[in-house]
Write a protein that holds these residues in place. Structure first.
Motif, PDB file in Angstrom:
ATOM      1  N   THR A   1       0.811  -1.218   0.000  1.00 14.27           N
ATOM      2  CA  THR A   1       0.000   0.000   0.000  1.00 14.27           C
ATOM      3  C   THR A   1       0.843   1.266   0.000  1.00 14.27           C
ATOM      4  N   GLY A   2       2.055   1.164   0.466  1.00 19.24           N
ATOM      5  CA  GLY A   2       2.864   2.363   0.626  1.00 19.24           C
ATOM      6  C   GLY A   2       2.532   3.129   1.888  1.00 19.24           C
ATOM      7  N   ASN A   3       1.615   2.606   2.705  1.00 17.09           N
ATOM      8  CA  ASN A   3       1.243   3.288   3.946  1.00 17.09           C
ATOM      9  C   ASN A   3       2.085   2.758   5.095  1.00 17.09           C
ATOM     10  N   SER A   4       3.307   3.278   5.212  1.00 19.03           N
ATOM     11  CA  SER A   4       4.228   2.783   6.224  1.00 19.03           C
ATOM     12  C   SER A   4       4.287   1.258   6.133  1.00 19.03           C
TER      13      SER A   4
ATOM     14  N   ASP B   1       1.939  -0.786   6.991  1.00 16.16           N
ATOM     15  CA  ASP B   1       0.595  -1.347   7.037  1.00 16.16           C
ATOM     16  C   ASP B   1       0.148  -1.761   5.648  1.00 16.16           C
TER      17      ASP B   1
ATOM     18  N   VAL C   1      -2.940  -4.043  12.560  1.00 13.70           N
ATOM     19  CA  VAL C   1      -1.971  -3.141  13.166  1.00 13.70           C
ATOM     20  C   VAL C   1      -1.811  -1.910  12.284  1.00 13.70           C
ATOM     21  N   ALA C   2      -2.134  -0.766  12.863  1.00 13.65           N
ATOM     22  CA  ALA C   2      -2.011   0.504  12.150  1.00 13.65           C
ATOM     23  C   ALA C   2      -0.627   1.080  12.413  1.00 13.65           C
ATOM     24  N   PHE C   3      -0.040   1.678  11.363  1.00 11.63           N
ATOM     25  CA  PHE C   3       1.275   2.331  11.480  1.00 11.63           C
ATOM     26  C   PHE C   3       1.121   3.784  11.064  1.00 11.63           C
ATOM     27  N   VAL C   4       1.519   4.703  11.923  1.00  9.71           N
ATOM     28  CA  VAL C   4       1.411   6.119  11.602  1.00  9.71           C
ATOM     29  C   VAL C   4       2.785   6.743  11.722  1.00  9.71           C
ATOM     30  N   GLU C   5       3.228   7.407  10.658  1.00  9.75           N
ATOM     31  CA  GLU C   5       4.494   8.128  10.716  1.00  9.75           C
ATOM     32  C   GLU C   5       4.188   9.609  10.858  1.00  9.75           C
TER      33      GLU C   5
ATOM     34  N   GLU D   1       4.593  18.252  13.814  1.00  6.82           N
ATOM     35  CA  GLU D   1       3.200  17.844  13.894  1.00  6.82           C
ATOM     36  C   GLU D   1       2.915  17.190  15.246  1.00  6.82           C
TER      37      GLU D   1
ATOM     38  N   ARG E   1      -4.766  11.917  18.814  1.00  9.84           N
ATOM     39  CA  ARG E   1      -6.213  11.928  18.634  1.00  9.84           C
ATOM     40  C   ARG E   1      -6.669  10.636  17.943  1.00  9.84           C
TER      41      ARG E   1
ATOM     42  N   GLU F   1      -8.567  10.046  15.450  1.00  8.91           N
ATOM     43  CA  GLU F   1      -8.584  10.064  13.986  1.00  8.91           C
ATOM     44  C   GLU F   1      -7.265   9.584  13.395  1.00  8.91           C
ATOM     45  N   VAL F   2      -6.165   9.867  14.116  1.00  4.91           N
ATOM     46  CA  VAL F   2      -4.850   9.495  13.624  1.00  4.91           C
ATOM     47  C   VAL F   2      -4.777   7.980  13.415  1.00  4.91           C
TER      48      VAL F   2
ATOM     49  N   ASN G   1      -7.426   6.114  12.717  1.00  2.00           N
ATOM     50  CA  ASN G   1      -8.656   5.738  12.014  1.00  2.00           C
ATOM     51  C   ASN G   1      -9.756   5.280  12.964  1.00  2.00           C
TER      52      ASN G   1
END
Lengths: 275, 377
Positions: free
Chosen positions: A38-41, A43, A56-60, A65, A227, A229-230, A232
């Protein structure tokens, strides 16, 4: 009924190893979702669904920020390359007021003796109403056999006194399983500890009805570092049934209006013809 | 700690000849026999051979998770918007039929007969359209396994089933004499009441979901549903009218329906003033076009049918415009809801603007819902 069982997922401890995803798939014999990038970190799973009951969600995040809210003291000095990496293992929340359960027209979705929300596969007829009724987008319909599927809180394992597969395999105790009452205390303590260490932005998500009035609290709740939303997660989810009454009132008014319009039309025609 | 018992020495010929060394895993443990086993995934590789990055620019103030949906999209197939259209028409026709029987007298007898036929045909077609959508159509009877007031789907199934039964009785026996005829007329009257609910509940069905657009429009959707049903039933029945009286009644009924539908649509467009993202699918893209088409066609139908004496051709034109408008409206509502489900910002912005649990006057009872009625097996 035994004490309510659930998960406390402490995302501050998650290292993103995805052992929970694998253990869940293995125990519940769920198929792989294919090999897409997906290119989303890190995930490549995307979201919970009929064949994915842990995700498992990955947020960079870049530090400017993140800084305003959350960074622990002493970080951001170059060692983290101005970045921060958040991970969170998402799962069915087993809400107290479960949208799916209240929407189910067949009674296939029930609350078990462990206070978890369970879909009986031999009853579900695949109407798809639970799919739109879940405020978290958890439950989904299987493409091949047309029935709704989601996390069972490892009902089969619990019945034998075992821990759910994901919690059993979590190497960092980011996923903690136990009595919801006790997990809640543990979560409050962990939050205090993080706050004392200067981690701003740390918050509990859905641990009780006060925290999340729309769902009456979640049996699988979270400690987040930013938060909702970060990750999802909806910031103020609500069981759709809570707003359904208003809709029914308007349906009743409209139906009554239609009936009076029909009566008025019929009476009008009769009077004309009598004349 | 005692030393472990003698380790097995390097296997000699005798050990190698033994059929097992006692450590084999039972092959039956590897059989996939669980509830989730043998599942096939629809799109194991959505973009074969390609990378499919869905990455979107991060926005620190209003974050999303790579722009991915937060909700599941409705899994309903195309038969559902058609059912919304057909069910609304059938319900409105049944109601008009009952009113004609109760208040219309002999002048409206033929109209009443046609209402009966349209109501029954709609109930039957609607049931088939709904069953076709089920993931397990052969289990459709499970819909009547419980009576669950919290579920509009359950209520709707009961309404449709009972309406079908009442309308069948009315259709078969409504014109007879004697006790059977009385039963038929009771059926028509009951079908009228149930028909009114049938036309209205589909709005609640959509509203009682987590989809931001549908939830925000929970007051307007049932009204739109009823208005649209009246408009389509009026259009069809007016087309087949054979007397001045019946033409007048159906014209009045359909016109009120169109006015109500247009009014509900205009209000619904503004149902989320604080979070414009929620109603965006009604303004932009294909769903926006469909929505405006529904609005314009319905208004055109109203104008075409409204002016003075009409030729047969203009009557047909008006009916065609009205039906097209009603169908376009249902399709627009359905697909706009799908789009709303795919848009995470609709959920996030709506809930941040106070359209989640915050707008409830009282928070819902935090205890799980308890259903006291027994389950039918």
């Amino acid at each position: 009924m035994t004490a309510a069982k659930g998960f406390f997922t402490d995302t501050s401890l998650c290292i993103g190893c995805k052992a929970c995803e694998v253990a869940c798939k293995q125990w519940n014999q769920l198929p792989a979702d294919g090999l897409h990038f997906t290119g989303n970190s890190y995930d490549n799973t995307g979201h919970l669904g009929a064949s994915t009951w842990r995700h498992v969600a990955f947020v960079e995040q870049t530090l400017p920020e993140a800084l305003g809210s959350i960074e622990p003291q002493g970080a951001g000095n170059g060692s983290s390359f101005g970045m921060r990496w958040l991970m969170e293992s998402d799962v069915c929340k087993h809400c107290q007021r479960a949208g799916c359960l209240e929407a189910c027209p067949t009674g296939a979705i029930v609350r078990t003796e462990f206070d978890s929300v369970y879909v009986q596969p031999d009853v579900c007829n695949g109407c798809g109403y639970c799919v739109v009724a879940c405020p978290f987008g958890v439950i989904d319909r299987r493409d091949d056999d047309g029935r709704a599927w989601k996390c069972t809180l490892c009902y089969d394992r619990l019945s034998d006194g075992m821990t759910p597969a994901c919690a059993k395999h979590c190497p960092t105790e980011s996923i903690q399983f136990g009595d919801v009452e006790e997990l809640r205390i543990r979560a409050e303590r962990r939050l205090e500890e993080l706050q004392a260490r200067g981690v701003r932005g740390a918050q509990l998500y859905g641990q009780d009805a006060r925290n999340q009035p729309g769902t009456g609290g979640l049996n699988a709740f979270f400690l987040l570092l930013d938060r909702p939303e970060v990750y999802n997660l909806p910031p103020d989810p609500v069981v759709p049934t809570a707003k359904g009454r208003e809709s029914w009132t308007f349906a009743g008014l409209a139906a009554a209006g239609m009936f009076f319009t029909a009566m008025a039309g019929a009476l009008l025609a009769r009077n004309r013809s009598v004349r | 700690m005692t030393a472990p018992p003698n380790p097995v020495p390097f296997p000699g010929p005798a050990e190698l000849e033994r059929p097992t060394d006692g450590r084999e895993v039972d092959p039956s443990l590897g059989l996939l026999q669980g509830e989730g086993a043998a599942q096939r995934v629809r799109t194991p590789e959505p973009h074969p051979g390609h990378l499919a990055p869905t990455h979107v620019e991060a926005d620190a103030r209003t974050p999303t998770y790579y722009g991915l949906p937060v909700l599941q999209q409705p899994v309903w197939i195309r038969t559902i918007p058609v059912y919304l259209f057909v069910g609304g028409m059938a319900g409105a026709a049944s109601s008009l039929g009952a009113a004609s029987l109760v208040a219309g007298g002999p002048t409206l007898e033929r109209l009443e007969n046609r209402c009966r036929a349209l109501g029954l045909a709609g109930d039957l077609a609607g049931s088939l359209l709904l069953i076709a959508d089920l993931g397990r159509p052969e289990r459709f009877l499970n819909m009547l396994r419980v009576f669950r007031p919290t579920s509009p789907m359950s209520m709707g199934s009961w309404i449709l089933a009972l309406s079908g039964a009442a309308n069948t009785a009315g259709f078969l026996f409504g014109s007879r004499r004697g006790p059977l005829g009385a039963l038929g007329r009771v059926g028509i009257a009951a079908g009228g009441g149930l028909g009114a609910l049938l036309a209205g509940y589909t709005g609640v069905l959509l509203a009682n979901t987590a989809i931001p657009l549908w939830q925000a429009a929970r007051r307007e959707l049932p009204v739109l549903s009823v208005g649209s049903g009246m408009a389509s039933a009026g259009a069809v029945l007016e087309l087949f009218s054979d007397s001045g009286a019946s033409r007048k009644v159906t014209h009045w009924y359909g016109s009120v329906g169109k006015v109500v539908a247009i009014g509900a649509m205009l209000v619904m467009q503004r149902s989320a003033p604080r979070a414009p993202r929620v109603t965006e699918p009604l303004r932009t893209g294909a769903t926006g076009l469909l929505w405006r088409a529904g609005l314009v066609l319905t208004a055109a139908g109203l104008v075409a049918s409204g002016l003075g004496n009409k030729s047969r051709a203009r009557e047909r034109l008006a009916a065609g415009l009205t039906l097209a408008g009603a169908l376009a409206t249902r399709l627009a509502v359905f697909h706009a809801g799908k789009r709303s489900a795919r848009d995470p910002r609709a959920t996030f912005e709506g809930q941040r603007a106070g359209m989640g649990a915050a707008e409830l006057r009282r928070p819902p009872d935090p205890k799980p819902a308890v259903f006291k009625l027994p389950v039918m097996r």
